[in-house]
Design an enzyme around this catalytic site. Structure first.
Site, PDB file in Angstrom:
ATOM      1  N   GLU A   1      -2.921   6.504   8.225  1.00 38.95           N
ATOM      2  CA  GLU A   1      -3.812   7.578   7.570  1.00 38.95           C
ATOM      3  C   GLU A   1      -4.593   8.235   8.372  1.00 38.95           C
ATOM      4  O   GLU A   1      -5.058   7.884   9.454  1.00 38.95           O
ATOM      5  CB  GLU A   1      -4.561   6.771   6.174  1.00 38.95           C
ATOM      6  CG  GLU A   1      -3.563   6.446   5.210  1.00 38.95           C
ATOM      7  CD  GLU A   1      -4.413   5.735   3.870  1.00 38.95           C
ATOM      8  OE1 GLU A   1      -3.829   5.621   3.172  1.00 38.95           O
ATOM      9  OE2 GLU A   1      -5.692   5.574   4.315  1.00 38.95           O
TER      10      GLU A   1
ATOM     11  N   ARG B   1      -6.324  -8.453  -8.471  1.00 42.94           N
ATOM     12  CA  ARG B   1      -6.966  -9.772  -8.702  1.00 42.94           C
ATOM     13  C   ARG B   1      -8.414  -9.442  -8.699  1.00 42.94           C
ATOM     14  O   ARG B   1      -8.976  -8.458  -8.687  1.00 42.94           O
ATOM     15  CB  ARG B   1      -7.087 -10.615  -7.347  1.00 42.94           C
ATOM     16  CG  ARG B   1      -7.545  -9.664  -6.118  1.00 42.94           C
ATOM     17  CD  ARG B   1      -7.572 -10.820  -4.760  1.00 42.94           C
ATOM     18  NE  ARG B   1      -7.552  -9.652  -3.680  1.00 42.94           N
ATOM     19  CZ  ARG B   1      -8.677  -9.030  -3.262  1.00 42.94           C
ATOM     20  NH1 ARG B   1      -9.980  -9.243  -3.876  1.00 42.94           N
ATOM     21  NH2 ARG B   1      -8.926  -8.223  -2.194  1.00 42.94           N
TER      22      ARG B   1
ATOM     23  N   LYS C   1       0.912  -1.325   0.031  1.00 43.32           N
ATOM     24  CA  LYS C   1      -0.015   0.081   0.002  1.00 43.32           C
ATOM     25  C   LYS C   1       0.968   1.216   0.081  1.00 43.32           C
ATOM     26  O   LYS C   1       0.332   2.196  -0.635  1.00 43.32           O
ATOM     27  CB  LYS C   1      -1.018  -0.096   1.383  1.00 43.32           C
ATOM     28  CG  LYS C   1      -2.188  -1.005   1.262  1.00 43.32           C
ATOM     29  CD  LYS C   1      -3.035  -0.697   2.335  1.00 43.32           C
ATOM     30  CE  LYS C   1      -4.194  -1.896   2.306  1.00 43.32           C
ATOM     31  NZ  LYS C   1      -3.810  -3.489   2.497  1.00 43.32           N
TER      32      LYS C   1
ATOM     33  N   HIS D   1     -14.287  -2.893   8.762  1.00 43.23           N
ATOM     34  CA  HIS D   1     -13.587  -2.754   7.531  1.00 43.23           C
ATOM     35  C   HIS D   1     -13.660  -3.732   6.681  1.00 43.23           C
ATOM     36  O   HIS D   1     -13.110  -3.818   5.892  1.00 43.23           O
ATOM     37  CB  HIS D   1     -11.924  -2.333   7.660  1.00 43.23           C
ATOM     38  CG  HIS D   1     -11.777  -1.175   8.821  1.00 43.23           C
ATOM     39  ND1 HIS D   1     -12.017   0.194   8.617  1.00 43.23           N
ATOM     40  CD2 HIS D   1     -11.130  -1.236  10.078  1.00 43.23           C
ATOM     41  CE1 HIS D   1     -11.673   0.745   9.555  1.00 43.23           C
ATOM     42  NE2 HIS D   1     -11.354  -0.128  10.766  1.00 43.23           N
TER      43      HIS D   1
END
Length: 670
Positions: free
Chosen positions: A207, A298, A123, A242
């Site tokens: 973040e 994917r 990421k 999440h």
């Protein structure tokens, strides 16, 4: 997969299990391609094994010893003569080393090149790449330095609340919301442990946590000839921990202009890494702004909603691109018709904070028969949901001419779904489908938290309708068993028709049910056409027929309705009017069913592995203190002290495997 092939794929090995393996094989067979499955010891009799033309064992139940073993999968490919491997999602689907190993073995990897997987697999690296390409990013820290002190300082700089995310993964694993500096160290340690367990990589990024964002992702596709397109977007805002709960396409409220802007950004992201195949670029949107989150290299779990609105088979696209063909459609040719919604039916207990469940599916009915409904599943009635893998039972996908029709069909599909043997989130999903805010498309990632009380109401006592159906089922079951016994002894005996007659008294039978702490006595008075039941709210005339599969066609005070009652031991599950209700039958012929108490004894909430013991014998603890951490299905579950006390006995050590209900420790008064 970067170069063009000159030969069509003839045999495809699916390096996965469950519903995605079954789904990939369905398309491969339709294309005339021979299919090969692989399976662990836990999956010997699994549906994906039965669905394949051939199947090869690859090791013990734990994924790291089977589905994550590159050597075992390549060996199966060699033995089966497979010339291509489809990785599905999860497991090795985003493993660059696996993609390279396939290439070195001369086997086509039905996915992007290893370089693209690596570029987007981290990421942090992906965000740096997107920043360079001018794609807007959420404020955060994506650096390589993983010093805990530095990460804490970066969190302070960004400003709480912040989100810690595993750099290498997805699916909610290794992801923690942190609202204060005091909570940061423990949350960081937990996120790193989960990331290490799930992905073998404990690196994280930090973040800014947006308060009311929407999660919107764009489906992209590229071929090896330089063509790339987007197949519109999906809204995946309704999440829990999440993890996506509801996904729909197109995103409600999306304008053509914004769709084009997000689509272009997604295609640019794919082109920046030389992408080939199916991928998803995920954005987080708030107000008029959208920010790049990550790219999944994917096929996504929620790809069926995109297939529904475009009329395309994305697995077929994957196979064609892997063969070196060009994309089936250009950007301007990609249709967008109607609306589609997907929900994930999980074996989990909403009443116990959605604790994953393991065990046998004693009864399973899925809504395959309903119009506008698609079901993707990897299990059948009688199968077992294992501790070793994700506890998803099925994906239920509905589509309609517009969102209103799709929402109605979702409600109907969930009403027609029946699961007995394991707790599921079906009623919770149905509560979302029927909530006014969902109907109004008032979506953001806080949807479940905001409507928590309506979506997860406290359990209510069963009503007279449920009790009447349960009683009717038992009475019909008893009559059938008695008739079978009499028929076996003397098929002409008049006693086979005896209705519990008593001399000089009304013929009746007494039934006792338990509804949690409540005991309910129901008296059934025999009548020529059925029964009169004495229920808590008064008498009710009941008649009807029961079939062997538990289906009831009943009349309750003249009102006709259909229901189903499934009996497992003493427990009766009643499905009626889209709801499901459980009661216990207290059979006087059986021994006492009273449960033993467990005061002071703390037990494992589910089968798993002890990964942390936070206390010692003799240690005094306060109410709410973390005592033991159990890992199961790649998620951590903390057993906390229910009251102040002293740890009297610890029963296990770190690394031990425990069963659900196993006593972990004994807590005594301090």
């Amino acid at each position: 997969m970067g170069g063009r092939m000159t030969k069509a794929i003839r045999t495809l090995l699916v390096a996965n299990r469950g519903e995605i393996a079954v789904r990939v094989m369905r398309t491969a067979k339709a294309m005339g391609i021979r299919t090969v499955a692989v399976y662990s010891q836990a999956d010997t009799n699994a549906l994906h094994v039965a669905s394949a033309d051939e199947a090869y064992p690859i090791g013990p139940a734990p994924a790291r010893e089977s589905y994550l073993r590159i050597d075992a999968i390549l060996d199966a490919a060699k033995k089966s003569g497979a010339d291509a491997i489809h990785p599905g999602y999860g497991f090795l689907s985003e493993n660059a080393a696996f993609a390279e190993a396939c290439e070195q073995a001369g086997i086509v990897f039905v996915g992007p090149p290893a370089s693209a997987i690596r570029a987007m697999g981290s990421k942090s690296a992906a965000k740096a790449l997107m920043e360079k390409a001018g794609v807007p990013l959420v404020p955060g820290y994506h650096g390589e330095d993983q010093d805990a002190g530095l990460l804490a300082r970066e969190a302070e700089r960004i400003g709480f609340p912040v989100l810690i995310k595993a750099s290498a993964g997805g699916g909610g694993k290794g992801m923690k919301v942190v609202r204060s500096a005091e909570d940061f160290p423990d949350a960081l340690a937990s996120a790193q442990r989960e990331a290490k367990s799930a992905f073998g990589d404990d690196r994280v990024l930090v973040e800014k946590y947006l308060t009311t964002p929407r999660h919107i992702e764009v489906q992209v596709f590229a071929d090896s000839r330089g063509n790339a397109v987007y197949l519109h977007e999906r809204d995946c805002s309704i999440q829990r921990r999440h993890q996506k709960v509801v996904e729909e396409a197109p995103a409600p409220g999306m304008t053509p202009e914004r769709r084009a802007a997000m689509g272009k950004a997604a295609v640019d992201a794919a082109k920046a890494v030389g992408y080939v195949g199916a991928g998803t670029v995920e954005f987080i949107a708030e107000g008029e702004n959208f920010y790049f989150m990550e790219m999944n290299t994917r096929l996504q779990v929620e790809h069926p909603v995109t297939e529904a609105i475009t009329g395309q088979d994305l697995v077929e696209w994957q196979i064609k691109v892997a063969q070196g063909e060009k994309l089936p459609l250009a950007q301007a040719e990609i249709p967008l018709h109607g609306h589609a919604i997907e929900v994930r039916l999980y074996a989990e207990d909403p009443a116990r904070d959605f604790l994953p469940q393991v065990g046998r599916l004693d009864h399973l009915v899925l809504p395959f028969h309903l119009q506008g409904t698609r079901v993707d599943t990897g299990v059948r009635s009688g199968d077992t949901v294992s501790i070793h893998y994700d506890p998803m039972i099925a994906k239920i996908i509905v589509s309609g001419a517009d969102r209103t029709e799709a929402v109605r069909r979702l409600d109907a599909a969930l009403a027609a779904t029946e699961v007995v043997g394991l707790a599921t989130n079906r009623v919770f999903l149905k509560a979302i489908a029927t909530h006014p805010a969902f109907a109004a498309a008032e979506l953001d990632t806080n949807f479940i938290a905001r409507h928590h009380d309506a979506l997860l109401p406290p359990p209510q006592p069963v009503d007279d309708t449920v009790l009447a159906l349960a009683a009717l089922f038992l009475l019909k079951e008893e009559a059938r068993q008695s008739a079978e016994a009499v028929d076996a002894a003397d098929p002409w005996s008049p006693w086979g028709l005896a209705p519990g007659w008593r001399l000089n008294r009304d013929a009746h039978v007494d039934l006792t049910f338990a509804d949690r702490e409540r005991r309910i006595a129901v008296r059934a008075h025999f009548r020529p056409a059925g029964f009169v039941l004495s229920l808590p709210d008064g008498d009710m005339a009941v008649e009807g027929d029961a079939e062997a599969d538990g289906t009831l066609r009943a009349r309750l005070d003249g009102v006709a309705l259909s229901a189903r009652v499934i009996r497992t031991g003493a427990h009766l599950t009643v499905f009626v009017r889209g709801g499901e209700y459980g009661v216990e039958f207290i059979d006087p012929r059986l021994a006492s069913q009273a449960a033993t108490g467990t005061a002071g004894r703390l037990v494992a909430p589910m089968p798993g592995t002890i990964i942390r013991i936070a206390v010692e014998e003799g240690q005094e603890v306060a109410k709410g203190a973390a005592l033991v951490v159990v890992e199961a299905m790649k998620m951590e579950h903390t057993v906390a002290a229910p009251r102040d006390g002293r740890v009297k006995t610890l029963k296990f050590a770190v690394g031990d495997l425990v069963d659900e209900g196993a006593e972990l420790l004994v807590l005594e008064d301090a």
